[in-house]
Design an enzyme around this catalytic site. Structure first.
Site, PDB file in Angstrom:
ATOM      1  N   HIS A  25     -32.523  -3.393 -32.817  1.00 37.94           N
ATOM      2  CA  HIS A  25     -33.611  -4.382 -32.687  1.00 37.94           C
ATOM      3  C   HIS A  25     -34.914  -3.868 -33.285  1.00 37.94           C
ATOM      4  O   HIS A  25     -35.945  -3.807 -32.618  1.00 37.94           O
ATOM      5  CB  HIS A  25     -33.849  -4.787 -31.227  1.00 37.94           C
ATOM      6  CG  HIS A  25     -32.666  -5.434 -30.593  1.00 37.94           C
ATOM      7  ND1 HIS A  25     -32.735  -6.081 -29.370  1.00 37.94           N
ATOM      8  CD2 HIS A  25     -31.381  -5.532 -30.998  1.00 37.94           C
ATOM      9  CE1 HIS A  25     -31.531  -6.537 -29.063  1.00 37.94           C
ATOM     10  NE2 HIS A  25     -30.701  -6.223 -30.033  1.00 37.94           N
TER      11      HIS A  25
ATOM     12  N   ARG B 269     -36.736 -11.893 -30.452  1.00 42.14           N
ATOM     13  CA  ARG B 269     -35.848 -10.829 -29.973  1.00 42.14           C
ATOM     14  C   ARG B 269     -35.590  -9.806 -31.082  1.00 42.14           C
ATOM     15  O   ARG B 269     -36.091  -8.694 -31.045  1.00 42.14           O
ATOM     16  CB  ARG B 269     -34.526 -11.450 -29.479  1.00 42.14           C
ATOM     17  CG  ARG B 269     -33.535 -10.434 -28.933  1.00 42.14           C
ATOM     18  CD  ARG B 269     -32.277 -11.164 -28.432  1.00 42.14           C
ATOM     19  NE  ARG B 269     -31.273 -10.248 -27.952  1.00 42.14           N
ATOM     20  CZ  ARG B 269     -30.340  -9.671 -28.712  1.00 42.14           C
ATOM     21  NH1 ARG B 269     -30.297  -9.930 -30.023  1.00 42.14           N
ATOM     22  NH2 ARG B 269     -29.463  -8.851 -28.191  1.00 42.14           N
TER      23      ARG B 269
ATOM     24  N   GLY C 186     -29.829 -13.899 -31.616  1.00 43.58           N
ATOM     25  CA  GLY C 186     -29.845 -14.118 -30.181  1.00 43.58           C
ATOM     26  C   GLY C 186     -29.111 -12.990 -29.477  1.00 43.58           C
ATOM     27  O   GLY C 186     -28.705 -11.994 -30.094  1.00 43.58           O
TER      28      GLY C 186
ATOM     29  N   GLU D  56     -30.560 -18.115 -34.106  1.00 44.02           N
ATOM     30  CA  GLU D  56     -31.574 -19.150 -34.326  1.00 44.02           C
ATOM     31  C   GLU D  56     -32.100 -19.171 -35.759  1.00 44.02           C
ATOM     32  O   GLU D  56     -32.209 -18.134 -36.403  1.00 44.02           O
ATOM     33  CB  GLU D  56     -32.788 -18.889 -33.413  1.00 44.02           C
ATOM     34  CG  GLU D  56     -32.463 -18.816 -31.932  1.00 44.02           C
ATOM     35  CD  GLU D  56     -33.693 -18.508 -31.091  1.00 44.02           C
ATOM     36  OE1 GLU D  56     -34.738 -18.138 -31.668  1.00 44.02           O
ATOM     37  OE2 GLU D  56     -33.592 -18.640 -29.859  1.00 44.02           O
TER      38      GLU D  56
ATOM     39  N   TYR E 227     -41.732 -18.183 -29.277  1.00 43.88           N
ATOM     40  CA  TYR E 227     -40.367 -18.576 -29.617  1.00 43.88           C
ATOM     41  C   TYR E 227     -39.350 -18.225 -28.539  1.00 43.88           C
ATOM     42  O   TYR E 227     -38.146 -18.270 -28.780  1.00 43.88           O
ATOM     43  CB  TYR E 227     -40.021 -18.035 -31.018  1.00 43.88           C
ATOM     44  CG  TYR E 227     -40.788 -18.878 -32.028  1.00 43.88           C
ATOM     45  CD1 TYR E 227     -40.240 -20.025 -32.569  1.00 43.88           C
ATOM     46  CD2 TYR E 227     -42.122 -18.593 -32.316  1.00 43.88           C
ATOM     47  CE1 TYR E 227     -40.970 -20.851 -33.406  1.00 43.88           C
ATOM     48  CE2 TYR E 227     -42.870 -19.412 -33.149  1.00 43.88           C
ATOM     49  CZ  TYR E 227     -42.283 -20.545 -33.691  1.00 43.88           C
ATOM     50  OH  TYR E 227     -43.015 -21.380 -34.499  1.00 43.88           O
TER      51      TYR E 227
HETATM   52 CA   LIG Z   1     -36.047 -18.320 -29.622  1.00 47.36          CA
END
Ligand SMILES: [Ca+2]
Length: 325
Positions: free
Chosen positions: A146, A207, A226, A232, A242
């Site tokens: 991430h 994220r 996600g 997304e 968001y």
């Molecule tokens: Ca989102």
């Protein structure tokens, strides 16, 4: 131009007139004759075309090398980015962007993992080699996974960067954190004037945001991993929240901006995106395919578009990150 009247008289030639035609009314077109132009890559990650469209720069995540690639497939290493480290996961040498004024300043921008965290840096690329490593922004929290890492220039001349929440979800909702965000900065590394919170943050609640691209209308689109249900595609507005970690995919929580499209994670796990003739193309890692999202569907701004996107071609995942995160 020359004018003719009904009597058959012809005027003298006018002065030269130059004009630009409007864009084609029909967007897209289905790609065909898909070919491989370059092979032998380890983990190619960032790709960005030079302003003349004749060559692209491509980064390799774990070797920290930068290559020049031509449409005919010629591949030449132009340098190695110093101070880059891996995270034994998704960190390393990540995105690249070319200054719109490259022809005069020869600047390019890179995002990479370093000792203290993720950095956005500038280097000088003279068409052959890289020099002049300069840190613009550092200390963006890094993590094994991430890290975000995409860069793109907007039509406003500012640099946009996607940052992951470093598997610390609450950072995504912290407007004073650089993580879980899309950042907007000047080419000198300062927050862009007019940013919604007076700092680097352009949008939040992300994220692991990945691909960034602008469409013909100057709108910013972003693809995002996600967690376990939905990936997304978001239309990014300044100051927008968001949703992560409150929402994954579409939800009905006040103040949170829903994606314009979602996919089950097994079909996507998005990497880079590109917009060609106002159609979004999204590389999918776990999905091992290239998604094509025609403009008409985005213009409808559908709230629940799951399944409306159609798979067009399979492609080897680029920027493959191993197990989905
Ligand atoms: Ca989102």
């Amino acid at each position: 131009m020359v004018a003719h009247d009904a009597a058959g008289n012809t005027s003298a030639q006018s002065n030269t007139v130059s004009f630009t035609t409007n864009a084609c009314s029909s967007d897209g077109g289905v790609p065909s004759s898909i070919t491989t132009i370059s092979t032998g890559w380890a983990i190619p990650w960032g790709t960005y075309w030079m302003p003349d469209g004749q060559t692209a720069l491509v980064t390799e995540r774990d070797s920290f090398k930068v290559f020049k690639v031509t449409p005919s497939g010629a591949k030449t290493q132009v340098g190695t980015v110093p101070n880059a480290v891996t995270t034994n996961g998704e960190g390393g040498l990540l995105g690249v962007a070319i200054d719109p004024n490259w022809a005069t300043n020869h600047y390019i921008y890179l995002m990479h993992t370093a000792s203290e965290g993720n950095r956005i840096v500038r280097m000088t690329y003279n068409g052959t080699s890289l020099t002049g490593y300069t840190i613009l922004l550092q200390g963006i929290k890094k993590n094994q996974y991430h890290n975000g890492g995409r860069l793109v220039f907007g039509p406003d001349g500012y640099l946009y960067a996607s940052t992951g929440e470093a598997e610390t979800p609450d950072l995504a909702q912290d407007k004073n954190s650089l993580n879980g965000k899309i950042l907007r900065l000047t080419t000198a590394g300062q927050p862009a004037p007019g940013n919604p919170f007076g700092n680097y943050v352009y949008s939040y609640g992300h994220r692991n945001p990945q691909g960034l691209a602008f469409d013909r209308s100057g709108r910013l689109w972003e693809a995002e991993f996600g967690n376990s249900k939905f990936d997304e595609l978001n239309l990014i507005k300044p100051g927008g929240n968001y949703g992560w970690p409150t929402c994954e995919g579409t939800c009905s929580v006040s103040g949170m901006t829903n994606p314009k499209a979602t996919w089950p994670t097994g079909q996507a796990s998005p990497s880079g995106i590109a917009i060609v003739r106002n159609v979004v193309y999204m590389a999918a890692l776990k999905g091992e395919r290239l998604w094509r999202d025609p403009d008409q569907r985005r213009q409808r701004e559908r709230r629940h578009p799951v399944g409306v996107l159609r798979r067009h071609v399979r492609t080897p995942a680029y920027g493959h990150q191993g197990a989905r995160r």
